[in-house]
Design an enzyme around this catalytic site. Structure first.
Site, short mmCIF file in Angstrom:
data_model
loop_
_atom_site.label_atom_id
_atom_site.label_comp_id
_atom_site.label_asym_id
_atom_site.label_seq_id
_atom_site.Cartn_x
_atom_site.Cartn_y
_atom_site.Cartn_z
NE ARG A 135 7.53 -2.17 6.28
CZ ARG A 135 6.23 -2.12 6.49
NH1 ARG A 135 5.43 -1.70 5.54
NH2 ARG A 135 5.74 -2.51 7.63
NE ARG B 29 6.00 0.05 10.06
CZ ARG B 29 4.87 -0.05 9.38
NH1 ARG B 29 4.74 0.53 8.20
NH2 ARG B 29 3.86 -0.75 9.86
NE ARG C 156 -4.79 -1.64 9.99
CZ ARG C 156 -3.69 -1.18 9.39
NH1 ARG C 156 -3.70 0.00 8.81
NH2 ARG C 156 -2.61 -1.91 9.36
CE LYS D 245 -2.14 -1.24 3.85
NZ LYS D 245 -1.46 -2.51 4.15
NE ARG E 178 2.28 -4.86 11.08
CZ ARG E 178 3.36 -4.66 10.31
NH1 ARG E 178 4.56 -5.03 10.72
NH2 ARG E 178 3.23 -4.09 9.15
P1 AP5 Z 1 4.73 -1.61 1.94
O1 AP5 Z 1 4.40 -0.77 0.74
O2 AP5 Z 1 5.43 -0.97 3.07
O3 AP5 Z 1 3.42 -2.37 2.45
P2 AP5 Z 1 2.14 -1.80 3.20
O4 AP5 Z 1 0.96 -2.45 2.55
O5 AP5 Z 1 2.17 -0.33 3.28
O6 AP5 Z 1 2.36 -2.50 4.60
P3 AP5 Z 1 2.31 -1.90 6.10
O7 AP5 Z 1 3.09 -2.83 6.95
O8 AP5 Z 1 2.64 -0.46 6.11
O9 AP5 Z 1 0.83 -2.10 6.40
P4 AP5 Z 1 0.22 -2.15 7.78
O10 AP5 Z 1 -1.18 -2.13 7.36
O11 AP5 Z 1 0.62 -3.29 8.64
O12 AP5 Z 1 0.88 -0.91 8.55
P5 AP5 Z 1 0.32 0.53 8.88
O13 AP5 Z 1 1.45 1.46 8.87
O14 AP5 Z 1 -0.84 0.85 8.02
O15 AP5 Z 1 5.57 -2.88 1.39
C1 AP5 Z 1 6.11 -3.83 2.29
C2 AP5 Z 1 7.52 -4.26 1.82
O16 AP5 Z 1 7.42 -4.96 0.57
C3 AP5 Z 1 8.47 -3.09 1.54
O17 AP5 Z 1 9.74 -3.45 1.94
C4 AP5 Z 1 8.40 -2.89 0.01
O18 AP5 Z 1 9.60 -2.35 -0.51
C5 AP5 Z 1 8.18 -4.32 -0.45
N1 AP5 Z 1 7.35 -4.39 -1.66
C6 AP5 Z 1 6.22 -3.67 -1.93
N2 AP5 Z 1 5.70 -4.03 -3.12
C7 AP5 Z 1 6.52 -5.01 -3.62
C8 AP5 Z 1 6.49 -5.81 -4.81
N3 AP5 Z 1 5.51 -5.64 -5.73
N4 AP5 Z 1 7.47 -6.72 -4.99
C9 AP5 Z 1 8.44 -6.89 -4.06
N5 AP5 Z 1 8.53 -6.17 -2.89
C10 AP5 Z 1 7.57 -5.23 -2.69
O19 AP5 Z 1 -0.21 0.33 10.36
C11 AP5 Z 1 0.66 0.09 11.43
C12 AP5 Z 1 -0.12 -0.02 12.72
O20 AP5 Z 1 -0.80 1.21 12.99
C13 AP5 Z 1 -1.21 -1.08 12.74
O21 AP5 Z 1 -0.69 -2.36 13.08
C14 AP5 Z 1 -2.14 -0.52 13.81
O22 AP5 Z 1 -1.65 -0.78 15.10
C15 AP5 Z 1 -2.07 0.97 13.57
N6 AP5 Z 1 -3.10 1.45 12.63
C16 AP5 Z 1 -2.89 2.04 11.42
N7 AP5 Z 1 -4.03 2.35 10.81
C17 AP5 Z 1 -5.02 1.94 11.65
C18 AP5 Z 1 -6.44 1.97 11.55
N8 AP5 Z 1 -7.09 2.46 10.47
N9 AP5 Z 1 -7.14 1.44 12.60
C19 AP5 Z 1 -6.52 0.94 13.68
N10 AP5 Z 1 -5.19 0.88 13.82
C20 AP5 Z 1 -4.43 1.39 12.80
MG MG Z 2 2.28 1.07 4.86
#
Ligand code: AP5
Ligand code: MG
Ligand code: ZN
Length: 216
Positions: free
Chosen positions: A127, A160, A88, A13, A171
Site C-alpha cells: 500500500r 504509512r 472498533r 475500506k 494490527r
Molecule cells: P485500504 O483501502 O487502504 O484498506 P483499509 O481497509 O482502509 O485498511 P487500513 O489499513 O486503513 O485499515 P486500518 O483499519 O488498519 O487503519 P486505520 O487508518 O483505520 O486498502 C489496503 C491496500 O489494498 C491498498 O494498497 C489498496 O490499494 C489495496 N486494495 C484495496 N482493495 C483492493 C482490491 N479489491 N484488490 C486489490 N487490492 C486492493 O487505523 C489506523 C490506526 O488508527 C489503528 O491501528 C488505530 O491505532 C487507530 N484507530 C483508527 N480508528 C480507531 C478507532 N475507531 N478506535 C481506536 N483506534 C483507532
Molecule cells: Mg483505511
C-alpha cells in the site's frame, strides 16, 4: 443515510469509501485519517494517537468517541455519514448508536468487507497513501498514474508508518481480539451485508452499492 464500512485492516475500506460516499452523497469519516491529519499537524492528539498507532493498538475509546462526536457536529454530517474504521469496539458502537438515536438517526446499514489474513498482509505491504488527502494506492493493484504523486490532489504518495510487517501483524491481532466481536453487536442492531473483499476493486464497489440499494 448513516453507513458503516466495517472490516479488517487492509480490507479496502479507504479504497471503497470515496466512490461510496460520492454515490450516497454523504461525507467519508475515517478515524484513522483524522488521527494521521493530527499527526501531520503535530497536535497533542496526534502525539497521543501515534503511540497506539505505531504499536498496532487501539486509541482509547474516550478519545475516539470525542473526535467522532466533534466531527458529527459539522454541517456536512447532518444528512448522514459513511464511517470507516469506526466503531472498533462495542463501547464505541454503543456510543455511536446513542448519538444517532439522540439526533433522530440510526445505523442504516453496515458493509462488512470480508478478507483472509494472508491477502491482508500482501495488500498492506504494497500500500501507498497520499500524505495530503489520504487516498490509497497499491504498487501492483492500483498504482497512481505518476509514481509518488496523488491522482486526486497532486500530494506526495508514501508508505504509512504502520504498514511495516511487525505492525501489520499487531494490527491484525488487535482486529481479531477487539474489533471482530463488534460485528456480532452490529448484527443485533442494524442490517449487515457481507461483501467478498477479495474480488477486484470495481466488483467490490458494485457489490457494496447493490447491497445498499437493496436496503432503500
Ligand atoms: P485500504 O483501502 O487502504 O484498506 P483499509 O481497509 O482502509 O485498511 P487500513 O489499513 O486503513 O485499515 P486500518 O483499519 O488498519 O487503519 P486505520 O487508518 O483505520 O486498502 C489496503 C491496500 O489494498 C491498498 O494498497 C489498496 O490499494 C489495496 N486494495 C484495496 N482493495 C483492493 C482490491 N479489491 N484488490 C486489490 N487490492 C486492493 O487505523 C489506523 C490506526 O488508527 C489503528 O491501528 C488505530 O491505532 C487507530 N484507530 C483508527 N480508528 C480507531 C478507532 N475507531 N478506535 C481506536 N483506534 C483507532
Ligand atoms: Mg483505511
Ligand atoms: Zn491526495
Amino acid at each position: 443515510m448513516d453507513v458503516i464500512l466495517f472490516g479488517p485492516p487492509g480490507a479496502g475500506k479507504g479504497t471503497q469509501a470515496a466512490g461510496v460516499s460520492e454515490a450516497l452523497g454523504i461525507p467519508h469519516v475515517a478515524t484513522g485519517d483524522i488521527f494521521r491529519r493530527h499527526l501531520r499537524d503535530g497536535t497533542e492528539l496526534g502525539e497521543l494517537a501515534r503511540r497506539y498507532m505505531d504499536a498496532g493498538q487501539l486509541v482509547p475509546d474516550d478519545v475516539v468517541v470525542r473526535i467522532v462526536a466533534t466531527r458529527l457536529e459539522e454541517d456536512d454530517a447532518r444528512g448522514g455519514v459513511l464511517f470507516d474504521g469506526f466503531p472498533r469496539t462495542v463501547a464505541q458502537a454503543e456510543k455511536l448508536a446513542d448519538w444517532l438515536h439522540e439526533h433522530g438517526r440510526r445505523i442504516d446499514a453496515v458493509i462488512d468487507l470480508d478478507l483472509a489474513d494472508e491477502v491482508i498482509v500482501a495488500r498492506l505491504g504494497g500500500r501507498r497513501t497520499c500524505l495530503s488527502c489520504g487516498a490509497t494506492y497499491h504498487v501492483v493493484a492500483n498504482p497512481p498514474a505518476s509514481e509518488g504523486v496523488c491522482d486526486r490532489c497532486g500530494g506526495e504518495v508514501v508508505q504509512r508508518d504502520d504498514d511495516r510487517e511487525e505492525t501489520i501483524r499487531a494490527r491484525l491481532e488487535t482486529y481479531h481480539r477487539e474489533t471482530a466481536p463488534v460485528l456480532a453487536w452490529l448484527k443485533d442492531h442494524a442490517r449487515v451485508h457481507t461483501v467478498d473483499a477479495a474480488q477486484g476493486i470495481d466488483q467490490v464497489r458494485a457489490d457494496i452499492l447493490a447491497a445498499l440499494a437493496s436496503d432503500s
